[in-house]
Scaffold this motif. Structure first.
Motif, PDB file in Angstrom:
ATOM      1  N   CYS A  48      -3.655 -13.589 -11.590  1.00  0.00           N
ATOM      2  CA  CYS A  48      -4.032 -13.882 -10.208  1.00  0.00           C
ATOM      3  C   CYS A  48      -4.354 -12.591  -9.447  1.00  0.00           C
ATOM      4  O   CYS A  48      -5.206 -12.575  -8.557  1.00  0.00           O
ATOM      5  CB  CYS A  48      -2.916 -14.624  -9.478  1.00  0.00           C
ATOM      6  SG  CYS A  48      -2.373 -16.151 -10.269  1.00  0.00           S
ATOM      7  N   ILE A  49      -3.630 -11.506  -9.812  1.00  0.00           N
ATOM      8  CA  ILE A  49      -3.800 -10.232  -9.123  1.00  0.00           C
ATOM      9  C   ILE A  49      -5.190  -9.656  -9.370  1.00  0.00           C
ATOM     10  O   ILE A  49      -5.716  -8.899  -8.558  1.00  0.00           O
ATOM     11  CB  ILE A  49      -2.719  -9.234  -9.578  1.00  0.00           C
ATOM     12  CG1 ILE A  49      -1.324  -9.839  -9.414  1.00  0.00           C
ATOM     13  CG2 ILE A  49      -2.814  -7.915  -8.831  1.00  0.00           C
ATOM     14  CD1 ILE A  49      -0.998 -10.256  -8.006  1.00  0.00           C
ATOM     15  N   HIS A  52      -7.093 -11.538  -6.474  1.00  0.00           N
ATOM     16  CA  HIS A  52      -6.476 -11.508  -5.147  1.00  0.00           C
ATOM     17  C   HIS A  52      -5.862 -10.161  -4.801  1.00  0.00           C
ATOM     18  O   HIS A  52      -5.609  -9.897  -3.626  1.00  0.00           O
ATOM     19  CB  HIS A  52      -5.390 -12.596  -5.057  1.00  0.00           C
ATOM     20  CG  HIS A  52      -5.940 -13.975  -5.038  1.00  0.00           C
ATOM     21  ND1 HIS A  52      -6.345 -14.613  -3.889  1.00  0.00           N
ATOM     22  CD2 HIS A  52      -6.162 -14.863  -6.048  1.00  0.00           C
ATOM     23  CE1 HIS A  52      -6.789 -15.823  -4.176  1.00  0.00           C
ATOM     24  NE2 HIS A  52      -6.690 -16.003  -5.479  1.00  0.00           N
ATOM     25  N   GLY A  53      -5.599  -9.326  -5.802  1.00  0.00           N
ATOM     26  CA  GLY A  53      -4.937  -8.067  -5.552  1.00  0.00           C
ATOM     27  C   GLY A  53      -3.479  -8.276  -5.186  1.00  0.00           C
ATOM     28  O   GLY A  53      -3.025  -9.398  -4.977  1.00  0.00           O
ATOM     29  N   ARG A  54      -2.732  -7.181  -5.113  1.00  0.00           N
ATOM     30  CA  ARG A  54      -1.324  -7.295  -4.748  1.00  0.00           C
ATOM     31  C   ARG A  54      -1.150  -7.417  -3.239  1.00  0.00           C
ATOM     32  O   ARG A  54      -0.217  -8.047  -2.753  1.00  0.00           O
ATOM     33  CB  ARG A  54      -0.539  -6.089  -5.262  1.00  0.00           C
ATOM     34  CG  ARG A  54      -0.326  -6.135  -6.771  1.00  0.00           C
ATOM     35  CD  ARG A  54       0.479  -4.955  -7.251  1.00  0.00           C
ATOM     36  NE  ARG A  54       1.797  -4.861  -6.634  1.00  0.00           N
ATOM     37  CZ  ARG A  54       2.835  -5.611  -6.966  1.00  0.00           C
ATOM     38  NH1 ARG A  54       2.708  -6.547  -7.906  1.00  0.00           N
ATOM     39  NH2 ARG A  54       4.006  -5.446  -6.376  1.00  0.00           N
ATOM     40  N   ARG A  66      -5.313 -12.555   0.554  1.00  0.00           N
ATOM     41  CA  ARG A  66      -3.991 -12.077   0.170  1.00  0.00           C
ATOM     42  C   ARG A  66      -3.067 -13.270  -0.054  1.00  0.00           C
ATOM     43  O   ARG A  66      -3.097 -14.246   0.696  1.00  0.00           O
ATOM     44  CB  ARG A  66      -3.451 -11.187   1.284  1.00  0.00           C
ATOM     45  CG  ARG A  66      -2.003 -10.728   1.109  1.00  0.00           C
ATOM     46  CD  ARG A  66      -1.547  -9.998   2.355  1.00  0.00           C
ATOM     47  NE  ARG A  66      -0.135  -9.688   2.327  1.00  0.00           N
ATOM     48  CZ  ARG A  66       0.374  -8.469   2.186  1.00  0.00           C
ATOM     49  NH1 ARG A  66      -0.446  -7.439   2.078  1.00  0.00           N
ATOM     50  NH2 ARG A  66       1.674  -8.263   2.184  1.00  0.00           N
ATOM     51  N   SER A  68       0.427 -12.472  -1.085  1.00  0.00           N
ATOM     52  CA  SER A  68       1.769 -11.934  -0.861  1.00  0.00           C
ATOM     53  C   SER A  68       2.261 -12.223   0.549  1.00  0.00           C
ATOM     54  O   SER A  68       1.574 -11.954   1.521  1.00  0.00           O
ATOM     55  CB  SER A  68       1.767 -10.424  -1.091  1.00  0.00           C
ATOM     56  OG  SER A  68       1.275 -10.112  -2.370  1.00  0.00           O
ATOM     57  N   PHE A 111       5.026 -15.669  -4.923  1.00  0.00           N
ATOM     58  CA  PHE A 111       4.141 -14.894  -4.050  1.00  0.00           C
ATOM     59  C   PHE A 111       4.688 -14.813  -2.624  1.00  0.00           C
ATOM     60  O   PHE A 111       4.570 -13.789  -1.959  1.00  0.00           O
ATOM     61  CB  PHE A 111       2.735 -15.485  -4.051  1.00  0.00           C
ATOM     62  CG  PHE A 111       1.919 -15.081  -5.247  1.00  0.00           C
ATOM     63  CD1 PHE A 111       1.492 -13.784  -5.403  1.00  0.00           C
ATOM     64  CD2 PHE A 111       1.590 -16.006  -6.221  1.00  0.00           C
ATOM     65  CE1 PHE A 111       0.748 -13.399  -6.516  1.00  0.00           C
ATOM     66  CE2 PHE A 111       0.857 -15.639  -7.333  1.00  0.00           C
ATOM     67  CZ  PHE A 111       0.434 -14.328  -7.476  1.00  0.00           C
TER      68      PHE A 111
END
Length: 245
Positions: A48-49, A52-54, A66, A68, A111
């Motif tokens: 997923c990262i 979407h990135g961290r 995002r 997170s 998340f």
């Protein structure tokens, strides 16, 4: 050609994500299986990262939102909507179509529990002063004549979201915000009934969508970016994602 290569790359990532989410070796995780350990879940959602990135994209040219720190109830509802056909994205549907509610909640809870800093938001914008002023009006005051409530009435005074299921609107790419509002305007996106955002989106014009997305995209994050526990007043309309509110 570059766009096609990018799409193919995303599809490869989606395939990898599905393999990770369903379990090592391609064995599906049954709804009755024990919940995975926290470190195992981190490995399973690693794909997923890739998109979407961290911490999420902050560029106006970015698209992926995002994950997170968003409310777990919101993330769970979105994952179910991709699985059950209320939201439409081929890669997301492919990744979650065989996953149980219990497993989707495990993903959402993982998340939601990440407490990561937000990168600085670029103040650059190609929106005109008039567009930004209209966007600010819609976000903070709404448009009573057209029965459009202010964003802050539902998403919190700081626009960081509300537990358990209302997302924050800051720190998101402008393209993502405008595309999602546009999907409600064109009836391409749906949520659990009563679908309050569909009603609001269909009262907005394309100019409204672009204005509020442009204004939100350049707002700095507040000192405390976490979703608030509750709103000071009832929601202006019933929303399926927030039962009883």
């Amino acid at each position: 050609m570059r766009r096609r290569n990018g799409i193919n790359a995303l599809r490869r990532l989606a395939g990898l994500a599905l393999a990770l989410l369903l379990g090592h070796g391609g064995t599906a995780l049954a709804a009755t299986d024990a919940a995975p350990a926290a470190n195992d879940m981190a490995q399973r959602v690693a794909a997923c990262i890739a998109c979407h990135g961290r911490v999420g994209a902050t560029s106006n040219a970015g698209y992926f939102p995002r994950l997170s720190g968003k409310p777990a109830g919101y993330l769970f509802n979105q994952l179910r909507s991709f699985r059950d056909g209320r939201r439409f994205n081929a890669d997301m549907t492919y990744m979650v179509q065989h996953l149980s509610d219990a497993y989707l909640m495990e993903m959402a809870t993982y998340f939601a529990g990440l407490d990561l800093p937000y990168p600085p938001v670029s103040p650059a914008s190609d929106a005109t002063p008039a567009q930004l002023a209209r966007g600010r009006q819609l976000a903070l005051e709404g448009d009573a004549a057209r029965r459009i409530p202010a964003c802050v009435q539902c998403h919190g005074a700081a626009l960081t979201g509300v537990q358990p299921a209302i997302p924050g609107l800051l720190g998101l790419p402008r393209l993502y915000v405008s595309s999602q509002l546009g999907a409600w305007l064109t009836r391409e996106r749906h949520a659990l009934a009563p679908d309050c955002m569909a009603e609001i989106g269909q009262r907005m014009s394309t100019a409204d969508v672009n204005a509020v997305a442009s204004w939100l995209a350049v707002q700095p994050m507040p000192a405390d970016p976490r979703p608030v526990a509750a709103l000071p007043a009832p929601l202006p309309m019933a929303c399926g994602g927030m039962p009883g509110k």
